[in-house]
Motif scaffolding. Structure first.
Motif, mmCIF file in Angstrom:
data_model
loop_
_atom_site.group_PDB
_atom_site.id
_atom_site.type_symbol
_atom_site.label_atom_id
_atom_site.label_comp_id
_atom_site.label_asym_id
_atom_site.label_seq_id
_atom_site.Cartn_x
_atom_site.Cartn_y
_atom_site.Cartn_z
ATOM 1 N N ASN A 109 1.975 4.774 -13.709
ATOM 2 C CA ASN A 109 1.280 5.330 -13.154
ATOM 3 C C ASN A 109 2.465 5.864 -12.126
ATOM 4 N N ARG A 138 0.882 -1.114 -0.224
ATOM 5 C CA ARG A 138 -0.431 0.038 0.031
ATOM 6 C C ARG A 138 1.153 1.510 0.090
ATOM 7 N N PHE A 139 2.085 1.514 0.194
ATOM 8 C CA PHE A 139 3.150 2.296 -0.316
ATOM 9 C C PHE A 139 2.642 3.560 1.343
ATOM 10 N N ARG A 154 3.044 7.863 -8.483
ATOM 11 C CA ARG A 154 1.683 8.547 -7.072
ATOM 12 C C ARG A 154 2.355 10.441 -7.503
ATOM 13 N N SER A 155 3.473 10.278 -7.286
ATOM 14 C CA SER A 155 3.843 12.018 -6.988
ATOM 15 C C SER A 155 4.737 11.936 -8.339
#
Length: 222
Positions: free
Chosen positions: A160, A72-73, A162-163
């Motif tokens: 994809n 889930r990072f 995340r940041s």
């Protein structure tokens, strides 16, 4: 002294594990294996299958410790995983933790090592990270098609993100005698003649290239 091995499992085939990885399994009392199952079962764990195949190749058995890794990072998840590893080192002298592919590429290994460095500096200092075959190098070999030739570049990036995307640059094939000013500034490391008798690793960018087998890594600023 207790010893922690962070072992890269490669792309999925136990026969592509490195000799060092197999030796780590031989030397370890237990092997910590990630699983995404809340019940800590290994029914869906690719890592577990590779480890079991490797142990069959070695004709040995080892205790396997499940490490719930929900992917889930989430820093709290890494704290929990690091605790399991450190708990194993409280009761066993030599412990392996495994990761798919190569530890240096999109792996949780270095998140865990940051935590271990803070909580148990001596374990961090003696820890050995064992590299592995990447999925893309294995894919290249499967279809007999080079990833890069001549002066081509190889780009690795998340599909994809995340940041905001940061970048690590690997700079290869320098010319002897070249001045490295043109490489710019950053978090550079220089690797000369790796694994040879005169290996030298410099935690900065050397000014002049003196050896053909020289590799520069400009790490992403984190």
């Amino acid at each position: 002294m207790n010893k922690l091995y962070m072992v890269s499992l490669g792309p999925g085939n136990a026969e592509l594990l490195t000799y060092k990885a197999l030796q780590a399994f031989k030397n370890s009392d237990v092997i910590c294996v990630p699983t995404k199952s809340k019940d800590e079962s290994f029914t869906k764990s690719i890592s577990y299958k590779i480890v079991q195949d490797a142990l069959k190749l070695l004709d040995i058995t080892k205790e396997v410790v499940p490490v719930y890794s929900p992917m889930r990072f989430n820093p709290q998840d890494w704290e929990h995983e690091a605790k399991i590893i450190l708990d194993a080192l409280n009761t066993h002298k030599r412990v392996s933790f495994v990761t798919i592919g190569d530890a240096g590429i999109y792996s949780s290994i270095y998140y865990l090592l940051d935590i271990i460095k803070e909580k148990r500096p001596s374990i961090y200092e003696s820890c050995e990270v064992i590299p592995g075959v990447t999925s893309f190098s294995a894919a290249s070999a499967e279809i007999k098609k080079a990833l890069c030739l001549g002066d081509e570049e190889l780009l690795i990036k998340p599909i994809n993100p995340r940041s905001e995307v940061k970048r690590t640059e690997i700079l290869m094939r320098p010319k002897l005698g070249m001045n490295t000013k043109t490489l710019g500034e950053g978090d550079f490391y220089t690797f000369e003649n790796m694994y040879l008798t005169d290996e030298k690793i410099t935690p900065s960018k050397i000014e002049t290239v003196k050896k053909y087998m020289t590799l520069f890594i400009n790490f992403a600023k984190r």
